[in-house]
Design a protein around this motif. Structure first.
Motif, PDB file in Angstrom:
ATOM      1  N   GLU A 156      55.690  51.998  78.257  1.00  0.00           N
ATOM      2  CA  GLU A 156      54.642  52.279  77.265  1.00  0.00           C
ATOM      3  C   GLU A 156      53.301  52.572  77.942  1.00  0.00           C
ATOM      4  O   GLU A 156      52.531  53.418  77.466  1.00  0.00           O
ATOM      5  CB  GLU A 156      54.466  51.111  76.294  1.00  0.00           C
ATOM      6  N   ASP A 157      53.000  51.872  79.041  1.00  0.00           N
ATOM      7  CA  ASP A 157      51.758  52.138  79.770  1.00  0.00           C
ATOM      8  C   ASP A 157      51.740  53.570  80.296  1.00  0.00           C
ATOM      9  O   ASP A 157      50.738  54.284  80.181  1.00  0.00           O
ATOM     10  CB  ASP A 157      51.601  51.158  80.942  1.00  0.00           C
TER      11      ASP A 157
ATOM     12  N   PRO B 273      43.869  57.107  70.155  1.00  0.00           N
ATOM     13  CA  PRO B 273      42.737  57.291  69.250  1.00  0.00           C
ATOM     14  C   PRO B 273      42.568  58.750  68.828  1.00  0.00           C
ATOM     15  O   PRO B 273      43.008  59.671  69.522  1.00  0.00           O
ATOM     16  CB  PRO B 273      41.537  56.830  70.092  1.00  0.00           C
ATOM     17  N   THR B 274      41.907  58.930  67.703  1.00  0.00           N
ATOM     18  CA  THR B 274      41.543  60.273  67.234  1.00  0.00           C
ATOM     19  C   THR B 274      40.080  60.574  67.514  1.00  0.00           C
ATOM     20  O   THR B 274      39.627  61.681  67.265  1.00  0.00           O
ATOM     21  CB  THR B 274      41.796  60.397  65.723  1.00  0.00           C
ATOM     22  N   ALA B 275      39.346  59.590  68.021  1.00  0.00           N
ATOM     23  CA  ALA B 275      37.931  59.746  68.356  1.00  0.00           C
ATOM     24  C   ALA B 275      37.805  60.112  69.829  1.00  0.00           C
ATOM     25  O   ALA B 275      38.392  59.464  70.700  1.00  0.00           O
ATOM     26  CB  ALA B 275      37.168  58.457  68.055  1.00  0.00           C
TER      27      ALA B 275
ATOM     28  N   PRO C 285      38.344  54.247  80.218  1.00  0.00           N
ATOM     29  CA  PRO C 285      39.259  54.103  81.365  1.00  0.00           C
ATOM     30  C   PRO C 285      40.611  53.506  81.010  1.00  0.00           C
ATOM     31  O   PRO C 285      41.587  53.707  81.747  1.00  0.00           O
ATOM     32  CB  PRO C 285      38.476  53.180  82.309  1.00  0.00           C
ATOM     33  N   PHE C 286      40.696  52.801  79.887  1.00  0.00           N
ATOM     34  CA  PHE C 286      41.966  52.220  79.456  1.00  0.00           C
ATOM     35  C   PHE C 286      43.063  53.270  79.367  1.00  0.00           C
ATOM     36  O   PHE C 286      44.248  52.975  79.585  1.00  0.00           O
ATOM     37  CB  PHE C 286      41.771  51.530  78.106  1.00  0.00           C
ATOM     38  N   PHE C 287      42.693  54.519  79.037  1.00  0.00           N
ATOM     39  CA  PHE C 287      43.680  55.578  78.851  1.00  0.00           C
ATOM     40  C   PHE C 287      43.906  56.395  80.119  1.00  0.00           C
ATOM     41  O   PHE C 287      44.652  57.384  80.083  1.00  0.00           O
ATOM     42  CB  PHE C 287      43.245  56.500  77.707  1.00  0.00           C
TER      43      PHE C 287
ATOM     44  N   CYS D 162      44.022  50.291  69.742  1.00  0.00           N
ATOM     45  CA  CYS D 162      44.912  50.865  70.749  1.00  0.00           C
ATOM     46  C   CYS D 162      45.255  49.874  71.860  1.00  0.00           C
ATOM     47  O   CYS D 162      46.263  50.041  72.555  1.00  0.00           O
ATOM     48  CB  CYS D 162      44.277  52.114  71.362  1.00  0.00           C
ATOM     49  N   ARG D 163      44.435  48.854  72.037  1.00  0.00           N
ATOM     50  CA  ARG D 163      44.705  47.852  73.069  1.00  0.00           C
ATOM     51  C   ARG D 163      45.815  46.881  72.674  1.00  0.00           C
ATOM     52  O   ARG D 163      46.361  46.185  73.523  1.00  0.00           O
ATOM     53  CB  ARG D 163      43.425  47.072  73.404  1.00  0.00           C
ATOM     54  N   ILE D 164      46.143  46.828  71.386  1.00  0.00           N
ATOM     55  CA  ILE D 164      47.165  45.875  70.957  1.00  0.00           C
ATOM     56  C   ILE D 164      48.462  46.540  70.518  1.00  0.00           C
ATOM     57  O   ILE D 164      49.452  45.857  70.271  1.00  0.00           O
ATOM     58  CB  ILE D 164      46.636  44.947  69.830  1.00  0.00           C
TER      59      ILE D 164
END
Length: 413
Positions: A353-354, A332-334, A341-343, A325-327
């Motif tokens: 997109e961010d 994620p489904t988990a 914190p990325f999300f 997901c970082r690239i």
């Protein structure tokens, strides 16, 4: 003499096995259209797996999206299937109904099952049997052109929050600017997902039930918008592709899209992209969002089902989903990965997109793939498409269209 001979053979076999080491297993892993953009990610994923699992090698094969099902059917017929294959829900349903996939329930521990958002895991249940693990998802957002919004008298700081508001905004854009406000996802069989988002069932047991007065009213609402010219005929002919092209050309007020496709707008028309903002996908009464899923399945005749299951769990574990997901702008489904914190945090200079990533992460518990899976899938979906199209173009009333489709479905089901 016999005892001595037997002992000699046993010692020979023991020495030979020690010299040879553990038997090596080679898994074949198929993905869909990930080369060349994600070659580095997949290569590192496989390298780390092989370091952690001595004796297990993984051969990666990337297939084009339009060919993966036929290639998999061919490999099953030839007795040479991959061990783990990347499929979306419609593909998994088709292959499961033909007996091509391994049921995963007996191989999946409860602690592994609990990793995933429940609705996404259940999306891979075909006829009550689990055939896939969810890998990644891209819930939709509403991208909107702030210049068109201002011309229409709409506030760019207040995106639509409900399905009813979305329609009201689209009407206002068309009435005040002459441009279409949206091209809703009601083409083909997408109306089946709109029913579910509106809280309306499609099936009850083995019976189709999508011709109730509420279903008829839902279809009639979209037919009326079409007849009143609030979305173009192109919506029914070209669907998402036509909507993306019209939005990119600056001729559409809103685009309902997965966040990763905003990159296409940026590439094709930077000025429109710079005027684009995003809002959350507006919820209907069903409090559920149709989000196309990608997952991992195991062909029924895999030679190494235990190792294949461990590999599929490895690919979809929290840290590996987060790294993916970082690239690329996917989600994620988990559950643990989604809490990172990325999300939740935006960078100093966030892109569209961010913003989409943060909005989507909040709605992940509501996301699932709402693809309707039935026997005789091709026939039934064609009957539905043909009848709904007849309603849009005035050849049938909405009630006649849904009554005829339900009658056909129930005769086949």
């Amino acid at each position: 003499m016999r005892r001595g001979l037997g002992m000699g053979v046993a010692v020979f076999l023991l020495v030979a096995s020690v010299r040879a080491g553990p038997m090596e297993v080679t898994l074949e892993f198929w993905t869909i259209s990930l080369r060349p953009f994600f070659t580095d990610y997949i290569t590192e994923l496989l390298r780390t797996h092989e370091l952690q699992n001595p004796g297990v090698r993984v051969r990666w094969v990337d297939q084009p999206v339009g060919a993966v099902v036929q290639k998999l059917l061919g490999s099953l017929a030839a007795g040479t299937p991959p061990d783990v294959v990347n499929l979306n829900v419609p593909m998994a349903a088709e292959l499961a109904q033909q007996g091509g996939l391994l049921p995963l329930g007996a191989l999946l521990r409860s602690e592994d099952r609990n990793r995933y958002f429940e609705g996404m895991l259940r999306s891979f249940e075909i006829g009550g049997t689990l055939y896939g693990l969810p890998w990644y998802v891209a819930p939709p957002v509403v991208a909107y052109n702030t210049e068109i919004w201002k011309r229409a008298g709409l506030d760019p700081d207040r995106p639509p929050r409900t399905a009813e508001e979305l329609i009201a905004y689209a009407r206002q854009i068309k009435d005040r600017t002459g441009l279409y406000g949206f091209m809703p996802n009601v083409d083909g069989t997408n109306l089946l997902q709109r029913f579910q988002e509106a809280g309306l069932p499609v099936l009850r047991g083995r019976q189709a039930v999508f011709n109730s007065p509420r279903h008829v009213a839902e279809l009639a609402k979209w037919v009326r918008l079409f007849r009143e010219d609030y979305f173009p005929e192109e919506t029914l002919r070209r669907g998402y592709l036509g909507a993306t092209e019209r939005y990119t050309a600056g001729q559409l007020g809103m685009l309902i899209t997965g966040p990763q496709f905003l990159l296409r707008v940026r590439h094709d028309n930077r000025s429109v992209y710079d005027r684009t903002r995003v809002g959350p996908y507006p919820l209907g009464r069903g409090r559920v969002i149709h989000a196309p899923l990608m997952g991992l399945a195991i062909p029924r005749t895999s030679r190494h089902p235990q190792e294949a299951m461990r590999f599929a769990l490895y690919v979809t574990e929290d840290r590996n989903q987060l790294a993916f997901c970082r690239i690329v702008t996917i989600l994620p489904t988990a559950k643990a990965a989604a809490r990172d914190p990325f999300f939740a945090r935006l960078p100093t200079h966030p892109t569209a997109e961010d913003h989409a990533r943060v909005l989507d992460a909040r709605q992940l518990p509501l996301a699932r793939d709402l693809t309707v899976v039935v026997s005789h899938q091709g026939e039934l979906m064609k009957a539905f498409r043909d009848n709904v199209e007849a309603a849009f173009f005035g050849r049938k009333t909405p009630k006649e269209a849904l009554d005829d489709a339900v009658r056909f479905w129930n005769a086949r089901l």
